[in-house]
Design an enzyme around this catalytic site. Structure first.
Site, mmCIF file in Angstrom:
data_model
loop_
_atom_site.group_PDB
_atom_site.id
_atom_site.type_symbol
_atom_site.label_atom_id
_atom_site.label_comp_id
_atom_site.label_asym_id
_atom_site.label_seq_id
_atom_site.Cartn_x
_atom_site.Cartn_y
_atom_site.Cartn_z
ATOM 1 N N THR A 14 7.069 3.722 1.308
ATOM 2 C CA THR A 14 8.362 3.994 2.005
ATOM 3 C C THR A 14 9.312 4.499 1.336
ATOM 4 O OG1 THR A 14 7.637 1.982 3.242
ATOM 5 C CG2 THR A 14 10.425 2.762 3.202
ATOM 6 N N SER A 56 0.952 3.502 0.961
ATOM 7 C CA SER A 56 0.027 2.646 -0.212
ATOM 8 C C SER A 56 -1.640 1.862 0.647
ATOM 9 C CB SER A 56 0.551 1.091 -1.240
ATOM 10 O OG SER A 56 0.766 0.646 -0.166
ATOM 11 N N ASP A 86 3.297 -2.143 1.103
ATOM 12 C CA ASP A 86 1.731 -3.193 1.420
ATOM 13 C C ASP A 86 0.895 -3.397 1.095
ATOM 14 O OD1 ASP A 86 2.672 -3.423 3.935
ATOM 15 O OD2 ASP A 86 2.851 -1.492 4.459
#
Lengths: 166, 166, 166, 166
Positions: A14, A56, A86
């Protein structure tokens, strides 16, 4: 404290997401980590390796092996990894088993909001990683939600939107 | 790593400067540190004390005694201080002599550009301080220019616009 | 020039998109238009109506009828609409046929990058709309890509990422 | 509406102020106007002339004569001027008397907070100027505080921090 140079490995997540109007969706693009370090006026010696540009959740075993090999083979003993949140702890678990990493100080971080947002946790989290990697001894650490965690004793609480010790 | 609560003491400095059109000048105003920690989604326990709102060039011996007393008397053993960069090391030298502080982890930071700027080193430096204060042992540290410095072995190079080891 | 109050109708679109880590996607949320006007220190009288929160590709005939009725029935003769860019011209074509709107000055704008991004065209485009709505006469205008367009003589060039006259 | 090219004349003022830690003060530096227009994705034809870098309180008669001559002699009939807010109306009064300007559309704007701040009125005000200069007829206009003002019928209310009609 050490003035040892820091290896910065970017893998996507992100933190590096950009918005594309033509697609009405985000994508992970060229990393902003170098720009964040320039804005922070970092004079400490560092080297950036843009290794992956992936969410990820899409990481394969080969991706994690590549990250591990990059760190194990690097001359630097101090490493910061930017990583999607994540599966950050899954990668940490892999890194913990790799010979050649166990003597190094490795800190992983990411962001809950893209660095390109006006309000983002990216520069703070990256700063935490830089502070931690120089001050902590060898080991694998995660700097998220304002806390330095042992990377093997933390999990992401997706609903609460934060990392918590486990 | 510790989950011990962190005391955050704000004392002013460039990091908290705001621009006032009516005066055509900058002034130090209510601290943005709390907002920076909220944006960074800090879930770690902390307490903010807005102690001073001064340019550190204007600090008196009484100001430094107040900072020292606040830290020595606080229940927290982990302390982050935001401080103007010009005399940060002078305050550090005072803190190093005060009984009741020597067992604590104290990290000082500030900013070369106000936190209210779009491009500022403030959130990164504050993040470094949060990472360092949890990972370093007792002592007085300064996190500026991307490096964790021993606060008694660093100086600000005003012309170069960065902190350097001495 | 008029000091007449301005009605601001928000309907969603990229300008109001937020990123949600838990979903790894963007969604349109509560409008930032009020915040943008506050940051811009707008002292001109205005009223905000948050009418819709949709991607304009999802607009139905009923949505467009609602927008038209809101504008036709409003006491204000000067109207700014924030709108997704993909079907902005389709809504304009509808508004152009509605009795009760033809005497008003209506300006539509949106953004190619969410207003919550550090680098966004949102405040500039909204400023263009405020400047245009006060200076232009009755009609329906679009302020995007730095140009004031007749809303019936413009199209979005999706590949080029800009609006062009047609 | 016209697709005529726009001349953008920058003269300094708060909008272009930067903070210098080494001096503990702001200074007017290279203009950010080009960067603001790029961020706003302006595709409209324009030309930037960085004419002055001064606080408008320091403007001399010669400075104002230079601004007037630049505009009168330019091939463009549409002009946006960025200017310090304190004497914007004085410059407007001079421009109103210069032959060769009376047929042009001239819009002046500035900012109450530097464009380099995270929260600034700069992009909105510049957007207003771009919208106004294309939509208004010949004349001298000021776009501040969310309103398009006749430049000869407005004053800055320094205490209230906004422009008001007079």
């Amino acid at each position: 404290m050490t003035q040892a140079p820091i290896l910065v490995v970017t893998t996507g997540g992100t933190i590096d997401k950009q918005y594309f109007d033509a697609l009405s969706e985000y994508q992970i693009v060229e990393s902003v980590i170098g720009k964040l370090l320039a804005t922070a006026r970092v004079a400490h010696p560092f080297r950036i390796v843009e290794l992956l540009r992936k969410d990820s959740l899409d990481f394969t075993d080969e991706d994690r092996a590549l990250i591990a090999a990059t760190i194990a083979g690097a001359p630097e003993s101090h490493v910061v990894i930017t990583h999607g949140t994540d599966t950050m702890t899954e990668t940490a678990a892999v890194l913990a088993t790799v010979p050649g990493i166990e003597g190094k100080s490795v800190v992983m971080c990411g962001a809950m909001q893209p660095a390109r947002f006006a309000e983002t946790d990216a520069p703070f989290n990256l700063g935490m990683a830089f502070g931690c990697v120089q001050a902590a001894g060898p080991g694998i650490w995660i700097t998220m939600s304002g806390t330095v965690f042992d990377a093997l004793k933390v999990r992401k609480d997706r609903d609460a939107g934060k990392f918590v010790a486990r």
